[in-house]
Motif scaffolding. Structure first.
Motif, mmCIF file in Angstrom:
data_model
loop_
_atom_site.group_PDB
_atom_site.id
_atom_site.type_symbol
_atom_site.label_atom_id
_atom_site.label_comp_id
_atom_site.label_asym_id
_atom_site.label_seq_id
_atom_site.Cartn_x
_atom_site.Cartn_y
_atom_site.Cartn_z
ATOM 1 N N ILE A 5 2.531 -40.289 16.818
ATOM 2 C CA ILE A 5 1.575 -39.094 16.459
ATOM 3 C C ILE A 5 2.306 -38.132 16.627
ATOM 4 N N SER A 6 2.489 -36.897 15.637
ATOM 5 C CA SER A 6 3.099 -35.767 15.697
ATOM 6 C C SER A 6 3.077 -35.247 16.800
ATOM 7 N N GLY A 7 4.797 -34.921 17.294
ATOM 8 C CA GLY A 7 4.877 -34.296 18.513
ATOM 9 C C GLY A 7 6.586 -32.813 17.896
ATOM 10 N N GLU A 8 7.254 -32.870 18.674
ATOM 11 C CA GLU A 8 7.813 -32.027 19.362
ATOM 12 C C GLU A 8 9.584 -32.647 19.387
ATOM 13 N N LYS A 9 9.740 -33.884 19.637
ATOM 14 C CA LYS A 9 10.706 -34.317 19.311
ATOM 15 C C LYS A 9 11.438 -35.443 17.764
#
Length: 216
Positions: free
Chosen positions: A203-207
């Motif tokens: 899923i979309s994330g921050e990494k």
């Protein structure tokens, strides 16, 4: 540089994937049922290739000889009726795996779906789609000796990719992901040994993608 067959190259993820692979200087066989679907494609690294999932594995294997990896990105998306879903998302996937083994190709990446392991989330008209994805994944893991990666993205969107993701090996996640980022993750997985023999949700994330894959 790798020589990669992308099955389902005219799909929403497949179209993005073949261009990303070409930009990486990989040689791409763009597998489609009708090569006329790619007549507007002018890229020396991409070769439109007739690949009909209704054919027998022995015939499909002939298109795989000499390649380094296969990506199965074909799929009905649950929108073409249960019969077609089973023939493409399940039987088409399994026949592609069988063909890979006949042709001696070891690397196989498949685009699956989030929640395929959780039947409680198989609802409504999407139930045949999830069932097909579930059993295709199980076949790949348990009935082949292929060097597999199973990518299970969340709800797909047409947003611009960010290159920032969240990868999980547990099913207690929820979220969406841009198709462009799915394609980027698949492309990166082909060149990252950390992804072999692995199943992960996406899923979309921050990494950044490479960092997320290296932490698997």
């Amino acid at each position: 540089m790798m020589k990669i067959l992308v099955i389902g190259a005219h799909g929403n993820v497949g179209q993005k994937l073949i261009r990303i692979l070409s930009d990486q200087d990989d040689q791409v066989l763009a597998g489609v049922r009708d090569p006329a679907q790619l007549t507007d494609l002018h890229d020396e690294n991409i070769i439109p290739t007739k690949f009909d999932l209704e054919q027998l594995p022995e015939i499909l294997a002939q298109k795989m000889i000499g390649i380094d990896a296969i990506v199965f990105a074909a799929g009905s998306g649950g929108k073409t009726g249960a019969d077609k879903t089973m023939l493409v998302d399940l039987d088409g996937a399994v026949k592609s795996m069988q063909a890979a083994q006949i042709a001696g190709v070891q690397r196989f990446v498949i685009v699956s779906a989030l929640y395929t392991d959780d039947r409680e989330k198989w609802v409504g008209d999407m139930r045949p789609y999830y069932a097909a994805k579930y059993y295709a994944d199980q076949w790949l893991m348990n009935q082949t000796e292929l060097n597999y990666t199973i990518v299970r993205p969340g709800r797909l969107t047409d947003d611009a990719g960010t290159g920032l993701v969240q990868l999980d090996t547990e099913q207690d996640v929820a979220g969406s992901i841009a198709r462009e980022d799915v394609a980027k993750v698949v492309a990166a997985s082909l060149h990252n040994t950390k992804t072999t023999q692995r199943v992960f949700n996406l899923i979309s994330g921050e990494k950044p993608i490479d960092d997320a894959l290296n932490e698997l």
